[in-house]
Write a protein that holds these residues in place. Structure first.
Motif, PDB file in Angstrom:
ATOM      1  N   THR A  99       0.833  -1.203   0.000  1.00  0.00           N
ATOM      2  CA  THR A  99       0.000   0.000   0.000  1.00  0.00           C
ATOM      3  C   THR A  99       0.871   1.257   0.000  1.00  0.00           C
ATOM      4  N   TYR A 100       1.924   1.233   0.791  1.00  0.00           N
ATOM      5  CA  TYR A 100       2.838   2.363   0.853  1.00  0.00           C
ATOM      6  C   TYR A 100       3.509   2.597  -0.510  1.00  0.00           C
ATOM      7  N   ARG A 101       3.954   1.517  -1.154  1.00  0.00           N
ATOM      8  CA  ARG A 101       4.603   1.639  -2.465  1.00  0.00           C
ATOM      9  C   ARG A 101       3.632   2.191  -3.506  1.00  0.00           C
ATOM     10  N   VAL A 102       2.382   1.756  -3.480  1.00  0.00           N
ATOM     11  CA  VAL A 102       1.376   2.279  -4.412  1.00  0.00           C
ATOM     12  C   VAL A 102       1.150   3.765  -4.145  1.00  0.00           C
ATOM     13  N   GLY A 103       1.064   4.140  -2.866  1.00  0.00           N
ATOM     14  CA  GLY A 103       0.890   5.553  -2.528  1.00  0.00           C
ATOM     15  C   GLY A 103       2.057   6.405  -2.995  1.00  0.00           C
ATOM     16  N   VAL A 104       3.277   5.909  -2.804  1.00  0.00           N
ATOM     17  CA  VAL A 104       4.456   6.638  -3.275  1.00  0.00           C
ATOM     18  C   VAL A 104       4.436   6.738  -4.796  1.00  0.00           C
ATOM     19  N   ALA A 105       4.038   5.663  -5.472  1.00  0.00           N
ATOM     20  CA  ALA A 105       3.984   5.675  -6.933  1.00  0.00           C
ATOM     21  C   ALA A 105       2.960   6.685  -7.446  1.00  0.00           C
ATOM     22  N   VAL A 106       1.800   6.734  -6.820  1.00  0.00           N
ATOM     23  CA  VAL A 106       0.755   7.671  -7.251  1.00  0.00           C
ATOM     24  C   VAL A 106       1.188   9.106  -6.990  1.00  0.00           C
ATOM     25  N   VAL A 137      10.137  20.710  -9.969  1.00  0.00           N
ATOM     26  CA  VAL A 137       9.022  19.813  -9.667  1.00  0.00           C
ATOM     27  C   VAL A 137       9.265  18.436 -10.293  1.00  0.00           C
ATOM     28  N   VAL A 138       9.853  18.402 -11.494  1.00  0.00           N
ATOM     29  CA  VAL A 138      10.197  17.114 -12.112  1.00  0.00           C
ATOM     30  C   VAL A 138      11.176  16.350 -11.227  1.00  0.00           C
ATOM     31  N   PHE A 139      12.221  17.026 -10.775  1.00  0.00           N
ATOM     32  CA  PHE A 139      13.202  16.366  -9.920  1.00  0.00           C
ATOM     33  C   PHE A 139      12.592  15.970  -8.577  1.00  0.00           C
ATOM     34  N   ALA A 140      11.667  16.754  -8.070  1.00  0.00           N
ATOM     35  CA  ALA A 140      10.988  16.389  -6.816  1.00  0.00           C
ATOM     36  C   ALA A 140      10.149  15.126  -7.013  1.00  0.00           C
ATOM     37  N   GLY A 141       9.439  15.044  -8.135  1.00  0.00           N
ATOM     38  CA  GLY A 141       8.656  13.842  -8.418  1.00  0.00           C
ATOM     39  C   GLY A 141       9.533  12.610  -8.554  1.00  0.00           C
ATOM     40  N   LEU A 142      10.661  12.752  -9.252  1.00  0.00           N
ATOM     41  CA  LEU A 142      11.589  11.626  -9.373  1.00  0.00           C
ATOM     42  C   LEU A 142      12.187  11.254  -8.017  1.00  0.00           C
ATOM     43  N   ALA A 143      12.459  12.247  -7.180  1.00  0.00           N
ATOM     44  CA  ALA A 143      13.011  11.961  -5.849  1.00  0.00           C
ATOM     45  C   ALA A 143      11.998  11.209  -4.989  1.00  0.00           C
ATOM     46  N   THR A 147      12.515   7.036  -3.655  1.00  0.00           N
ATOM     47  CA  THR A 147      12.535   6.497  -2.296  1.00  0.00           C
ATOM     48  C   THR A 147      12.104   5.041  -2.268  1.00  0.00           C
ATOM     49  N   GLU A 148      11.369   4.594  -3.279  1.00  0.00           N
ATOM     50  CA  GLU A 148      10.869   3.222  -3.302  1.00  0.00           C
ATOM     51  C   GLU A 148      11.283   2.420  -4.531  1.00  0.00           C
ATOM     52  N   PHE A 149      11.670   3.070  -5.606  1.00  0.00           N
ATOM     53  CA  PHE A 149      11.919   2.363  -6.856  1.00  0.00           C
ATOM     54  C   PHE A 149      13.340   2.629  -7.344  1.00  0.00           C
ATOM     55  N   HIS A 150      14.072   1.558  -7.592  1.00  0.00           N
ATOM     56  CA  HIS A 150      15.467   1.672  -8.027  1.00  0.00           C
ATOM     57  C   HIS A 150      15.571   2.310  -9.409  1.00  0.00           C
ATOM     58  N   TRP A 151      14.635   1.995 -10.312  1.00  0.00           N
ATOM     59  CA  TRP A 151      14.673   2.578 -11.650  1.00  0.00           C
ATOM     60  C   TRP A 151      14.535   4.094 -11.578  1.00  0.00           C
ATOM     61  N   ALA A 152      13.742   4.597 -10.641  1.00  0.00           N
ATOM     62  CA  ALA A 152      13.564   6.044 -10.503  1.00  0.00           C
ATOM     63  C   ALA A 152      14.842   6.696  -9.978  1.00  0.00           C
ATOM     64  N   LYS A 153      15.557   5.990  -9.109  1.00  0.00           N
ATOM     65  CA  LYS A 153      16.825   6.517  -8.594  1.00  0.00           C
ATOM     66  C   LYS A 153      17.844   6.649  -9.720  1.00  0.00           C
ATOM     67  N   ARG A 154      17.915   5.624 -10.583  1.00  0.00           N
ATOM     68  CA  ARG A 154      18.822   5.689 -11.736  1.00  0.00           C
ATOM     69  C   ARG A 154      18.408   6.797 -12.697  1.00  0.00           C
ATOM     70  N   LEU A 155      17.106   6.915 -12.952  1.00  0.00           N
ATOM     71  CA  LEU A 155      16.603   7.948 -13.846  1.00  0.00           C
ATOM     72  C   LEU A 155      16.858   9.343 -13.288  1.00  0.00           C
ATOM     73  N   LEU A 156      16.734   9.504 -11.981  1.00  0.00           N
ATOM     74  CA  LEU A 156      17.004  10.786 -11.344  1.00  0.00           C
ATOM     75  C   LEU A 156      18.461  11.189 -11.538  1.00  0.00           C
ATOM     76  N   GLY A 157      19.374  10.263 -11.328  1.00  0.00           N
ATOM     77  CA  GLY A 157      20.794  10.554 -11.553  1.00  0.00           C
ATOM     78  C   GLY A 157      21.081  10.899 -13.008  1.00  0.00           C
ATOM     79  N   PHE A 158      20.472  10.159 -13.929  1.00  0.00           N
ATOM     80  CA  PHE A 158      20.648  10.420 -15.357  1.00  0.00           C
ATOM     81  C   PHE A 158      20.097  11.797 -15.721  1.00  0.00           C
ATOM     82  N   ALA A 159      18.894  12.109 -15.244  1.00  0.00           N
ATOM     83  CA  ALA A 159      18.249  13.383 -15.572  1.00  0.00           C
ATOM     84  C   ALA A 159      19.032  14.561 -14.998  1.00  0.00           C
ATOM     85  N   ARG A 160      19.541  14.413 -13.790  1.00  0.00           N
ATOM     86  CA  ARG A 160      20.359  15.496 -13.207  1.00  0.00           C
ATOM     87  C   ARG A 160      21.596  15.745 -14.063  1.00  0.00           C
TER      88      ARG A 160
END
Length: 173
Positions: free
Chosen positions: A61-68, A90-96, A100-113
């Protein structure tokens, strides 16, 4: 702060080793930092993540909430990019949030930065003509989206130019 010879020094002239700080200031910083928690204290009070891991349904439930939440913030940021304001922030905040829960988002955040930093450094090295061309292209994107969302016709109606039907969006006309 006075240096050698009684002359005043600016803060940036001070060395980075901290030799200018008094022993009292250093000791106060250490005391303020606090010590490590003992293992018995840690075992008595499990962290938020540990409590989530104990209950799979709560974790899901927490992961779904973070995803939404992260997805909504990310989508809002993407929409805000061409407009004046904090679109990329705001884009970087959404990726951040997603990271917190998804490894792909962490990699994408580093790439986007990295890409964002490379873009801003590249743009900073360009001539005034190139910077103005990028500004003009951004302005055209803003005007096009305002036209497609019928905001130009709405604004024209407010200032008495409602007869200008060519400002109507093909989608919302």
């Amino acid at each position: 702060m006075r240096g050698r010879g009684g002359r005043l020094q600016s803060l940036r002239d001070l060395d980075r080793t901290g030799s200018h700080r008094s022993r009292l200031a250093v000791r106060c910083d250490r005391e303020r930092a606090g010590g490590d928690l003992s293992t018995t204290e840690k075992e008595q009070r499990p962290g938020f993540r540990a409590r989530l891991e104990e209950k799979p349904t709560l974790r899901r439930t927490y992961r779904v909430g973070v995803a939404v939440l992260g997805g909504l913030v990310l989508a809002a940021g993407v929409v805000m990019i061409p407009y004046p304001g904090p679109g990329w922030l705001v884009v970087f905040a959404g990726l951040a949030i997603l990271a917190t829960e998804f490894h792909w988002a962490k990699r994408l955040l580093g790439f986007a930065r990295g890409k964002y930093d490379a873009w801003t450094h590249w743009l900073g090295r360009q001539s005034l003509v190139v910077r103005l061309a990028v500004l003009a292209a951004t302005g055209l994107v803003v005007l096009a989206t305002l036209y497609l969302l019928n905001a130009l016709y709405l604004g024209a109606g407010w200032v008495g130019l409602g007869k200008w039907t060519w400002l109507q969006s093909p989608f919302f006309g």
